[in-house]
Design a protein around this motif. Structure first.
Motif, PDB file in Angstrom:
ATOM      1  N   VAL A 146       0.738  -1.537  -0.280  1.00  0.00           N
ATOM      2  CA  VAL A 146      -0.226  -0.051  -0.074  1.00  0.00           C
ATOM      3  C   VAL A 146       1.005   1.499   0.143  1.00  0.00           C
ATOM      4  CG1 VAL A 146      -1.654   1.510   1.643  1.00  0.00           C
ATOM      5  CG2 VAL A 146      -1.739  -0.835   1.558  1.00  0.00           C
ATOM      6  N   PRO A 147       0.448   2.507  -0.792  1.00  0.00           N
ATOM      7  CA  PRO A 147       1.606   3.037  -0.798  1.00  0.00           C
ATOM      8  C   PRO A 147       1.561   4.262   0.515  1.00  0.00           C
ATOM      9  CG  PRO A 147      -0.159   4.312  -2.781  1.00  0.00           C
ATOM     10  CD  PRO A 147      -0.529   2.508  -1.287  1.00  0.00           C
ATOM     11  N   ALA A 148       2.073   4.711   1.013  1.00  0.00           N
ATOM     12  CA  ALA A 148       2.694   4.818   2.059  1.00  0.00           C
ATOM     13  C   ALA A 148       1.919   6.539   3.091  1.00  0.00           C
ATOM     14  CB  ALA A 148       4.066   5.611   2.796  1.00  0.00           C
ATOM     15  N   LYS A 149       1.025   7.528   2.165  1.00  0.00           N
ATOM     16  CA  LYS A 149       0.354   7.907   2.399  1.00  0.00           C
ATOM     17  C   LYS A 149      -0.855   7.026   2.968  1.00  0.00           C
ATOM     18  CE  LYS A 149      -0.999   9.675  -1.653  1.00  0.00           C
ATOM     19  NZ  LYS A 149      -1.554  10.586  -2.712  1.00  0.00           N
ATOM     20  N   TYR A 150      -1.292   5.763   2.592  1.00  0.00           N
ATOM     21  CA  TYR A 150      -2.747   5.596   2.864  1.00  0.00           C
ATOM     22  C   TYR A 150      -2.711   4.384   3.531  1.00  0.00           C
ATOM     23  CZ  TYR A 150      -4.185   7.291  -1.062  1.00  0.00           C
ATOM     24  OH  TYR A 150      -4.967   8.532  -2.287  1.00  0.00           O
ATOM     25  N   ARG A 151      -0.909   4.076   4.111  1.00  0.00           N
ATOM     26  CA  ARG A 151      -0.903   2.981   5.029  1.00  0.00           C
ATOM     27  C   ARG A 151      -1.178   3.322   6.520  1.00  0.00           C
ATOM     28  NH1 ARG A 151       5.291   1.093   4.162  1.00  0.00           N
ATOM     29  NH2 ARG A 151       4.157   1.893   1.870  1.00  0.00           N
ATOM     30  N   SER A 152      -1.069   4.074   6.885  1.00  0.00           N
ATOM     31  CA  SER A 152      -1.866   3.774   8.458  1.00  0.00           C
ATOM     32  C   SER A 152      -2.891   3.819   8.223  1.00  0.00           C
ATOM     33  CB  SER A 152      -1.601   5.489   8.957  1.00  0.00           C
ATOM     34  OG  SER A 152      -2.025   5.499   9.933  1.00  0.00           O
ATOM     35  N   THR A 153      -3.969   4.664   7.346  1.00  0.00           N
ATOM     36  CA  THR A 153      -5.444   4.137   7.540  1.00  0.00           C
ATOM     37  C   THR A 153      -5.792   2.481   6.960  1.00  0.00           C
ATOM     38  OG1 THR A 153      -5.912   6.198   6.495  1.00  0.00           O
ATOM     39  CG2 THR A 153      -7.704   4.891   6.616  1.00  0.00           C
ATOM     40  N   VAL A 154      -5.039   1.877   6.185  1.00  0.00           N
ATOM     41  CA  VAL A 154      -5.375   0.656   5.692  1.00  0.00           C
ATOM     42  C   VAL A 154      -5.125  -0.402   6.530  1.00  0.00           C
ATOM     43  CG1 VAL A 154      -4.272  -1.123   4.197  1.00  0.00           C
ATOM     44  CG2 VAL A 154      -4.675   1.070   3.462  1.00  0.00           C
ATOM     45  N   ASN A 155      -3.718   0.172   7.381  1.00  0.00           N
ATOM     46  CA  ASN A 155      -3.694  -1.080   8.591  1.00  0.00           C
ATOM     47  C   ASN A 155      -4.404  -0.465   9.537  1.00  0.00           C
ATOM     48  OD1 ASN A 155      -1.228  -1.661   7.147  1.00  0.00           O
ATOM     49  ND2 ASN A 155       0.416   0.453   8.767  1.00  0.00           N
ATOM     50  N   ARG A 156      -4.701   0.208  10.091  1.00  0.00           N
ATOM     51  CA  ARG A 156      -5.463   0.504  11.081  1.00  0.00           C
ATOM     52  C   ARG A 156      -7.402  -0.428  10.894  1.00  0.00           C
ATOM     53  NH1 ARG A 156      -4.332   5.871  11.924  1.00  0.00           N
ATOM     54  NH2 ARG A 156      -6.524   6.250  10.359  1.00  0.00           N
ATOM     55  N   PHE A 157      -7.807  -0.478   9.794  1.00  0.00           N
ATOM     56  CA  PHE A 157      -9.057  -0.968   8.981  1.00  0.00           C
ATOM     57  C   PHE A 157      -8.716  -2.525   9.225  1.00  0.00           C
ATOM     58  CE2 PHE A 157     -10.736  -2.732   4.660  1.00  0.00           C
ATOM     59  CZ  PHE A 157     -12.632  -3.552   5.595  1.00  0.00           C
ATOM     60  N   LEU A 158      -8.019  -3.136   8.421  1.00  0.00           N
ATOM     61  CA  LEU A 158      -7.005  -4.452   8.040  1.00  0.00           C
ATOM     62  C   LEU A 158      -7.198  -5.110   9.885  1.00  0.00           C
ATOM     63  CD1 LEU A 158      -4.513  -4.828   5.637  1.00  0.00           C
ATOM     64  CD2 LEU A 158      -7.231  -5.390   5.239  1.00  0.00           C
ATOM     65  N   ASP A 159      -6.556  -4.466  10.576  1.00  0.00           N
ATOM     66  CA  ASP A 159      -6.557  -4.810  12.406  1.00  0.00           C
ATOM     67  C   ASP A 159      -7.746  -4.778  12.889  1.00  0.00           C
ATOM     68  OD1 ASP A 159      -4.088  -4.905  12.111  1.00  0.00           O
ATOM     69  OD2 ASP A 159      -3.375  -3.573  12.709  1.00  0.00           O
ATOM     70  N   HIS A 160      -8.820  -3.804  12.573  1.00  0.00           N
ATOM     71  CA  HIS A 160     -10.090  -4.014  12.811  1.00  0.00           C
ATOM     72  C   HIS A 160     -10.783  -5.203  12.359  1.00  0.00           C
ATOM     73  CE1 HIS A 160     -10.738   0.440  14.227  1.00  0.00           C
ATOM     74  NE2 HIS A 160      -9.574  -0.282  15.015  1.00  0.00           N
ATOM     75  N   LEU A 161     -10.560  -5.472  11.260  1.00  0.00           N
ATOM     76  CA  LEU A 161     -11.278  -6.411  10.597  1.00  0.00           C
ATOM     77  C   LEU A 161     -10.869  -8.041  10.390  1.00  0.00           C
ATOM     78  CD1 LEU A 161     -13.852  -6.019   8.199  1.00  0.00           C
ATOM     79  CD2 LEU A 161     -12.006  -5.847   6.243  1.00  0.00           C
ATOM     80  N   ASN A 162      -9.297  -8.190  10.487  1.00  0.00           N
ATOM     81  CA  ASN A 162      -8.732  -9.056  10.844  1.00  0.00           C
ATOM     82  C   ASN A 162      -9.421 -10.328  11.828  1.00  0.00           C
ATOM     83  OD1 ASN A 162      -7.637 -11.490   9.698  1.00  0.00           O
ATOM     84  ND2 ASN A 162      -5.764 -11.036  12.349  1.00  0.00           N
ATOM     85  N   PRO A 163      -9.536  -9.224  13.165  1.00  0.00           N
ATOM     86  CA  PRO A 163      -9.723 -10.118  14.178  1.00  0.00           C
ATOM     87  C   PRO A 163     -11.524 -11.043  13.790  1.00  0.00           C
ATOM     88  CG  PRO A 163      -9.025  -8.388  15.296  1.00  0.00           C
ATOM     89  CD  PRO A 163      -9.278  -8.088  13.470  1.00  0.00           C
ATOM     90  N   ILE A 164     -12.162  -9.741  13.488  1.00  0.00           N
ATOM     91  CA  ILE A 164     -14.181 -10.437  13.229  1.00  0.00           C
ATOM     92  C   ILE A 164     -14.071 -11.531  12.530  1.00  0.00           C
ATOM     93  CG2 ILE A 164     -15.852  -9.519  12.312  1.00  0.00           C
ATOM     94  CD1 ILE A 164     -14.806  -6.948  13.245  1.00  0.00           C
ATOM     95  N   PHE A 165     -13.179 -11.346  11.386  1.00  0.00           N
ATOM     96  CA  PHE A 165     -13.402 -12.830   9.842  1.00  0.00           C
ATOM     97  C   PHE A 165     -12.661 -13.808  10.214  1.00  0.00           C
ATOM     98  CE2 PHE A 165     -14.059  -9.218   6.704  1.00  0.00           C
ATOM     99  CZ  PHE A 165     -15.033  -9.880   6.046  1.00  0.00           C
ATOM    100  N   TYR A 166     -11.791 -13.864  11.108  1.00  0.00           N
ATOM    101  CA  TYR A 166     -11.594 -15.095  11.953  1.00  0.00           C
ATOM    102  C   TYR A 166     -12.741 -15.751  13.009  1.00  0.00           C
ATOM    103  CZ  TYR A 166      -8.309 -18.549  14.593  1.00  0.00           C
ATOM    104  OH  TYR A 166      -7.890 -19.594  15.107  1.00  0.00           O
ATOM    105  N   THR A 167     -12.842 -14.731  13.888  1.00  0.00           N
ATOM    106  CA  THR A 167     -14.138 -15.354  14.532  1.00  0.00           C
ATOM    107  C   THR A 167     -15.230 -16.056  13.953  1.00  0.00           C
ATOM    108  OG1 THR A 167     -13.296 -13.206  16.695  1.00  0.00           O
ATOM    109  CG2 THR A 167     -14.989 -14.875  16.653  1.00  0.00           C
TER     110      THR A 167
END
Length: 203
Positions: A70-91
């Protein structure tokens, strides 16, 4: 000489018997084809299941590789989104598998009590084929019910169909599973909001 009414009645009876015979033969062929194709489908589902487990096991590496692309300027937003989404989908995946296992256990008990032949085999089929979205377990208990009806076990076939629909679909799939997922998703969201620094991720 037989009258027209007697002739018509005989013709209707013969036609009805021929229709029933044709339908029975067609149903037997269809059920036989479905039952014969189940082992191959089951083997494919087992392979897919273990592939999904492998993806989940390597999920962190896959997500990190995606984050790095992911481009550096969007990396922070994408990281937060994936960190929120990952445990939900896993569960949700864990709940989906747990419901499939529960259905298999109930199938052993219910089909065993009803005297269904090879009920352990059908329970294993229900376990893995139940992982198919939308249709799933219906691919097993509907042909099984038809097969029992064709074999003359009318009461057993009807009970298998009705109990399977009520237990596997109405109670587990459409009641318990959605509520379990909803409650777990809300719990995850509250935990994320309460601990943003721990679960919210960063760059």
């Amino acid at each position: 000489r037989a009258g027209p009414i007697v002739a018509l009645t005989s013709a209707l009876a013969a036609g009805g018997a021929e229709i029933v015979t044709t339908f029975t033969q067609t149903a037997q062929g269809a059920v036989r084809n479905v039952l014969f194709s189940i082992p191959l489908l089951l083997a494919q589902l087992i392979i897919v299941f273990f592939l999904l487990l492998g993806i989940l096991y390597k999920g962190d590496s896959i997500v990190n590789d995606f984050k790095g692309a992911v481009p550096a300027k969007y990396r922070s937003t994408v990281n937060r989104f994936l960190d929120h989404l990952n445990p939900i989908f896993y569960t949700f995946f864990v709940i989906y598998v747990a419901v499939a296992v529960l259905c298999a256990i109930l199938a052993v008990i219910i089909y065993g009590l009803l005297g269904v032949p090879y009920f352990l085999t059908f329970a294993v089929f229900i376990l893995f084929i139940g992982l198919i979205p939308s249709v799933g377990r219906a691919l097993i208990y509907i042909p099984l019910s038809i097969w029992l009806l064709i074999q003359g076990q009318t009461l057993t076939g009807l009970l298998v169909l009705i109990i399977s629909i009520v237990v596997f679909e109405l109670i587990l799939r459409y009641t318990i599973q959605p509520r379990w997922m909803l409650r777990t998703g809300r719990g995850r969201s509250r935990l994320i909001n309460a601990c943003p620094g721990v679960l919210g991720g960063g760059v």
